[in-house]
Scaffold this active site. Sequence first.
Site, short mmCIF file in Angstrom:
data_model
loop_
_atom_site.label_atom_id
_atom_site.label_comp_id
_atom_site.label_asym_id
_atom_site.label_seq_id
_atom_site.Cartn_x
_atom_site.Cartn_y
_atom_site.Cartn_z
N LYS A 26 0.84 -1.21 0.00
CA LYS A 26 0.00 0.00 0.00
C LYS A 26 0.86 1.25 0.00
O LYS A 26 0.65 2.17 -0.79
CB LYS A 26 -0.90 -0.04 1.26
CG LYS A 26 -1.58 1.26 1.59
CD LYS A 26 -2.53 1.10 2.77
CE LYS A 26 -1.97 1.47 4.11
NZ LYS A 26 -1.64 2.89 4.33
N ASN A 27 1.87 1.27 0.89
CA ASN A 27 2.66 2.50 1.05
C ASN A 27 3.68 2.72 -0.06
O ASN A 27 4.33 3.76 -0.10
CB ASN A 27 3.35 2.51 2.41
CG ASN A 27 2.36 2.73 3.54
OD1 ASN A 27 1.18 3.00 3.29
ND2 ASN A 27 2.81 2.62 4.78
N ARG A 97 -4.92 10.35 3.92
CA ARG A 97 -3.65 11.04 4.15
C ARG A 97 -2.80 11.09 2.86
O ARG A 97 -2.10 12.05 2.58
CB ARG A 97 -2.91 10.30 5.25
CG ARG A 97 -1.49 10.72 5.49
CD ARG A 97 -1.41 12.00 6.25
NE ARG A 97 -0.04 12.48 6.38
CZ ARG A 97 0.31 13.64 6.90
NH1 ARG A 97 -0.61 14.46 7.37
NH2 ARG A 97 1.56 14.00 6.96
N ARG A 126 -0.89 14.43 12.51
CA ARG A 126 -0.30 14.29 11.18
C ARG A 126 -0.21 15.63 10.42
O ARG A 126 -0.87 15.84 9.40
CB ARG A 126 -1.05 13.22 10.38
CG ARG A 126 -1.14 11.95 11.18
CD ARG A 126 -1.55 10.77 10.41
NE ARG A 126 -0.49 10.17 9.64
CZ ARG A 126 -0.64 9.06 8.94
NH1 ARG A 126 -1.81 8.48 8.90
NH2 ARG A 126 0.35 8.55 8.25
N PRO A 127 0.63 16.51 10.91
CA PRO A 127 0.80 17.81 10.24
C PRO A 127 1.50 17.68 8.88
O PRO A 127 2.02 16.61 8.55
CB PRO A 127 1.71 18.57 11.22
CG PRO A 127 2.39 17.53 12.03
CD PRO A 127 1.48 16.34 12.08
N ILE A 128 1.53 18.79 8.10
CA ILE A 128 2.19 18.73 6.78
C ILE A 128 3.29 19.80 6.67
O ILE A 128 3.71 20.16 5.57
CB ILE A 128 1.17 18.88 5.62
CG1 ILE A 128 0.43 20.22 5.69
CG2 ILE A 128 0.20 17.73 5.58
CD1 ILE A 128 -0.14 20.63 4.34
N ASP A 129 3.73 20.30 7.81
CA ASP A 129 4.72 21.40 7.77
C ASP A 129 6.01 21.03 7.05
O ASP A 129 6.58 21.86 6.32
CB ASP A 129 5.01 21.91 9.19
CG ASP A 129 5.37 20.79 10.17
OD1 ASP A 129 4.84 19.68 10.02
OD2 ASP A 129 6.18 21.02 11.07
N ASP A 318 3.77 0.68 12.16
CA ASP A 318 2.61 0.02 11.54
C ASP A 318 2.45 -1.43 11.98
O ASP A 318 1.47 -2.09 11.62
CB ASP A 318 2.71 0.09 10.01
CG ASP A 318 2.45 1.50 9.49
OD1 ASP A 318 2.02 2.36 10.27
OD2 ASP A 318 2.67 1.74 8.28
C1 UD1 Z 1 4.00 6.93 6.41
C2 UD1 Z 1 3.14 5.71 6.19
C3 UD1 Z 1 2.52 5.24 7.50
C4 UD1 Z 1 3.61 5.01 8.54
C5 UD1 Z 1 4.50 6.24 8.67
C6 UD1 Z 1 5.70 6.02 9.58
C7 UD1 Z 1 2.32 6.03 3.95
C8 UD1 Z 1 1.14 6.23 3.07
N1 UD1 Z 1 2.08 6.03 5.26
O1 UD1 Z 1 3.15 7.97 6.88
O2 UD1 Z 1 1.83 4.02 7.25
O3 UD1 Z 1 3.00 4.76 9.79
O4 UD1 Z 1 5.01 6.61 7.37
O5 UD1 Z 1 6.43 4.94 9.13
O6 UD1 Z 1 3.41 5.80 3.50
N2 UD1 Z 1 5.46 14.82 10.66
C9 UD1 Z 1 5.42 16.17 10.94
N3 UD1 Z 1 5.25 17.04 9.90
C10 UD1 Z 1 5.13 16.64 8.61
C11 UD1 Z 1 5.17 15.24 8.33
C12 UD1 Z 1 5.35 14.34 9.38
O7 UD1 Z 1 5.53 16.58 12.10
O8 UD1 Z 1 4.99 17.47 7.71
C13 UD1 Z 1 5.67 13.85 11.77
C14 UD1 Z 1 4.47 12.90 11.95
O9 UD1 Z 1 3.47 13.47 12.75
C15 UD1 Z 1 5.14 11.69 12.60
C16 UD1 Z 1 6.53 11.68 11.97
O10 UD1 Z 1 6.75 12.98 11.42
O11 UD1 Z 1 5.28 11.91 13.98
C17 UD1 Z 1 6.71 10.65 10.88
O12 UD1 Z 1 5.66 10.75 9.95
P1 UD1 Z 1 5.86 10.35 8.43
O13 UD1 Z 1 7.08 9.51 8.29
O14 UD1 Z 1 5.79 11.59 7.61
O15 UD1 Z 1 4.59 9.47 8.16
P2 UD1 Z 1 3.67 9.48 6.88
O16 UD1 Z 1 4.49 9.71 5.65
O17 UD1 Z 1 2.48 10.33 7.11
#
Ligand code: UD1
Length: 431
Positions: A26-27, A97, A126-129, A318
């Site tokens: 999936k990912n 997401r 799950r922020p996007i910063d 996960d």
């Molecule tokens: C991806 C996976 C998800 C998995 C996660 C961690 C996909 C579709 N999903 O999610 O299944 O659980 O990796 O292995 O691939 N963060 C911020 N700001 C941001 C982005 C992330 O603070 O802009 C933080 C998140 O809240 C979290 C950490 O960074 O605490 C890691 O998140 P991230 O690796 O980005 O996870 P996803 O890509 O959302």
Amino acid sequence: MNTKDEVLMISKKNPLNGKINIPAAKNACLPIICASVLLDGKTVLRDVPKIVDIKELLAILKDIGANITHRKNGTLTIDSSGIKSGHVLNDSARKIRSSIFLLSPLLSRFGEVSLPLPGGCSIGKRPIDFHVEILKKMGAVVTVTDRRVGAASPCSPGSHSDATPTTIELPFASVGATINAITLAAKSLGKTTIKNCAKEPEIEDVADFLNKAGAKILGAGTDTIMVNGVDKLNGITYSPIKDRIVAGTYLIAGAMADGSVQTVGVPKTHLEPLLTLLEDLGCEVKPHNNIITIERTKPLTAKNISISTAPFPGFPTDLQAQTVALLSISSGTSTISENLFEARFKYVPELRKMGAKIELQENKAIITGVKKLTPTSVVAEDLRGGASLVLAALTTSGITIIRDIHHIDRGYYKIEEELNKLGTSIKRVKV
Ligand code: UD1
């Protein structure tokens, strides 16, 4: 597919025996589907599971003009030539997401993009910063409101950064941010260096996909990735890697319900920390090429087990919930700390209803193994938490009913059919 009114009825304990062919991850599929927007010509992907997250992403792409067929055998064909702008209105983008993976490909192709903000979700804020900072660093003007994220490039489409080398240092090794950085750099002018990258196998897979299409990406799978922008990417046929989290879930099922389970498609290098744990608990684990066999020949015993979730190659968040279910029936006391997402223990009260002894202290679960779990009626609160309830139910005698299984369907295609092939008796019932 609306599975909101369906439940799983898991009615008896069996030893599990047999082999499961693991579908594409999936990912890996989600970002590759989004990156296909960058390719001229058709993208054909093999063995893509018809899970809900992928269906919803495909619906968004169709909505903006892509022509898509997804065959029963999993072959997915995407022709994105009909997409005429980077504006996504479809509200599904707010629910999943992974719509965030469209940010860079649409910006790269059209010079502007606008998406509904993927909201917080059931496992945390799950922020996007990080994503926003990458786009800014690459020269885009970004606006974020409480409902949407938009970005525009001052240059012509496909060349939104100038030719001077750009270096991006991620504040955290985020999977999604690393992928958006790669997909934006793939067709940007000049050289982009991305530091402190996530190293998940799915990131390597996105890079392999883009490289096969003509991109020049080096270092994916390490913490520094270098991308030399190219003008054009060509349509290709590609087989994404298989789903290590699905394989891990079925291997845990094998450990919890006795018997011998084989997963086909995932190499041991993608699951190292889980396989070590399974051996520490007393299971026999035999990896051979892309086949992993697990056999439980004696009672599960947890001695000094202390796990912390971490980015790859650490213990995957996960698999945290499924692992807590496993430790719940392993004699001894274990701990597991969740370091990625703040709301990832929502399934714990449901496991407790089944007799599990789990204490929560902030981001840590302390699990004291019990001899057996008892069947009852429980609710899936999120995808992996839902899977942990299925695993727990496999160890009970009597009927366990799991509601809100639409969460499980987001990441496991017909989980009951896969497990029934191994000898369980699980029914999906409309209520
Ligand atoms: C991806 C996976 C998800 C998995 C996660 C961690 C996909 C579709 N999903 O999610 O299944 O659980 O990796 O292995 O691939 N963060 C911020 N700001 C941001 C982005 C992330 O603070 O802009 C933080 C998140 O809240 C979290 C950490 O960074 O605490 C890691 O998140 P991230 O690796 O980005 O996870 P996803 O890509 O959302």
